[in-house]
Motif scaffolding. Structure first.
Motif, PDB file in Angstrom:
ATOM      1  N   HIS A   9       0.843  -1.187   0.000  1.00 19.61           N
ATOM      2  CA  HIS A   9       0.000   0.000   0.000  1.00 19.61           C
ATOM      3  C   HIS A   9       0.888   1.250   0.000  1.00 19.61           C
ATOM      4  CE1 HIS A   9      -3.923   1.809   0.517  1.00 19.61           C
ATOM      5  NE2 HIS A   9      -3.409   2.623   1.420  1.00 19.61           N
ATOM      6  N   ILE A  10       0.302   2.371  -0.434  1.00 21.76           N
ATOM      7  CA  ILE A  10       1.021   3.645  -0.495  1.00 21.76           C
ATOM      8  C   ILE A  10       0.212   4.702   0.235  1.00 21.76           C
ATOM      9  CG2 ILE A  10      -0.010   4.219  -2.721  1.00 21.76           C
ATOM     10  CD1 ILE A  10       2.630   5.569  -3.496  1.00 21.76           C
ATOM     11  N   SER A  12       0.574   9.113   1.957  1.00 17.22           N
ATOM     12  CA  SER A  12       1.345  10.335   2.171  1.00 17.22           C
ATOM     13  C   SER A  12       1.187  10.773   3.618  1.00 17.22           C
ATOM     14  CB  SER A  12       0.839  11.447   1.263  1.00 17.22           C
ATOM     15  OG  SER A  12       1.047  11.115  -0.072  1.00 17.22           O
ATOM     16  N   VAL A  30       5.743   3.840   1.011  1.00 13.25           N
ATOM     17  CA  VAL A  30       5.292   2.626   0.331  1.00 13.25           C
ATOM     18  C   VAL A  30       5.684   1.440   1.195  1.00 13.25           C
ATOM     19  CG1 VAL A  30       5.565   1.157  -1.702  1.00 13.25           C
ATOM     20  CG2 VAL A  30       5.539   3.650  -1.962  1.00 13.25           C
ATOM     21  N   PHE A  72       4.372  10.940  -6.470  1.00 19.03           N
ATOM     22  CA  PHE A  72       3.401   9.955  -6.006  1.00 19.03           C
ATOM     23  C   PHE A  72       3.100   8.952  -7.110  1.00 19.03           C
ATOM     24  CE2 PHE A  72      -0.736   8.209  -4.986  1.00 19.03           C
ATOM     25  CZ  PHE A  72      -0.642   7.951  -3.633  1.00 19.03           C
ATOM     26  N   ARG A  73       2.889   9.458  -8.320  1.00 19.06           N
ATOM     27  CA  ARG A  73       2.602   8.554  -9.448  1.00 19.06           C
ATOM     28  C   ARG A  73       3.768   7.614  -9.718  1.00 19.06           C
ATOM     29  NH1 ARG A  73      -0.263  12.946 -13.419  1.00 19.06           N
ATOM     30  NH2 ARG A  73      -2.341  12.770 -12.527  1.00 19.06           N
ATOM     31  N   LYS A  76       3.729   4.985  -7.015  1.00 19.61           N
ATOM     32  CA  LYS A  76       2.577   4.092  -7.204  1.00 19.61           C
ATOM     33  C   LYS A  76       2.813   3.139  -8.374  1.00 19.61           C
ATOM     34  CE  LYS A  76      -2.423   4.029  -7.454  1.00 19.61           C
ATOM     35  NZ  LYS A  76      -2.688   3.199  -6.340  1.00 19.61           N
ATOM     36  N   LEU A  79       5.039   0.431  -7.218  1.00 18.76           N
ATOM     37  CA  LEU A  79       4.286  -0.487  -6.363  1.00 18.76           C
ATOM     38  C   LEU A  79       3.390  -1.395  -7.194  1.00 18.76           C
ATOM     39  CD1 LEU A  79       3.427  -1.466  -3.556  1.00 18.76           C
ATOM     40  CD2 LEU A  79       1.727   0.384  -3.536  1.00 18.76           C
ATOM     41  N   GLU A  80       2.750  -0.850  -8.218  1.00 22.86           N
ATOM     42  CA  GLU A  80       1.877  -1.661  -9.079  1.00 22.86           C
ATOM     43  C   GLU A  80       2.684  -2.741  -9.805  1.00 22.86           C
ATOM     44  OE1 GLU A  80      -1.382  -1.512  -8.971  1.00 22.86           O
ATOM     45  OE2 GLU A  80      -1.245   0.137  -7.549  1.00 22.86           O
TER      46      GLU A  80
END
Length: 91
Positions: A9-10, A12, A30, A72-73, A76, A79-80
């Protein structure tokens, strides 16, 4: 106080930062592990970063000059990719 970041999971931490001695305005966190991890908050100093990294978390500290959305992108997307490698269903 502690908060829990779920596995893979991520999040802020902008609202949990006390900026008097901490040079960053936000931290993207993350959890690349498959275990929940507890974070100490609020964040007061830079030693906190190293303590959380030792737990296995990936941190991206952001200054006023950094583009939050871009960072953030990027985190993410990483992480994906990790979720896909582990066979976790990605929404």
């Amino acid at each position: 106080m502690k908060i829990v970041i779920r596995p893979l999971h991520i999040m802020s931490l902008g609202g949990y930062i006390v900026e008097t001695e901490f040079p960053y305005r936000n931290v993207i966190v993350v959890n690349p592990t498959e275990e929940p991890i507890k974070l100490e908050v609020p964040v007061f100093n830079e030693e906190w970063l190293e303590e959380q990294r030792k737990l296995g978390l990936e941190l991206t500290p952001l200054t006023n000059e950094d583009n939050y959305l871009s960072q953030f992108r990027k985190a993410k997307a990483k992480l994906e990719r990790l979720k896909e490698e582990k066979g976790v269903i990605v929404d």
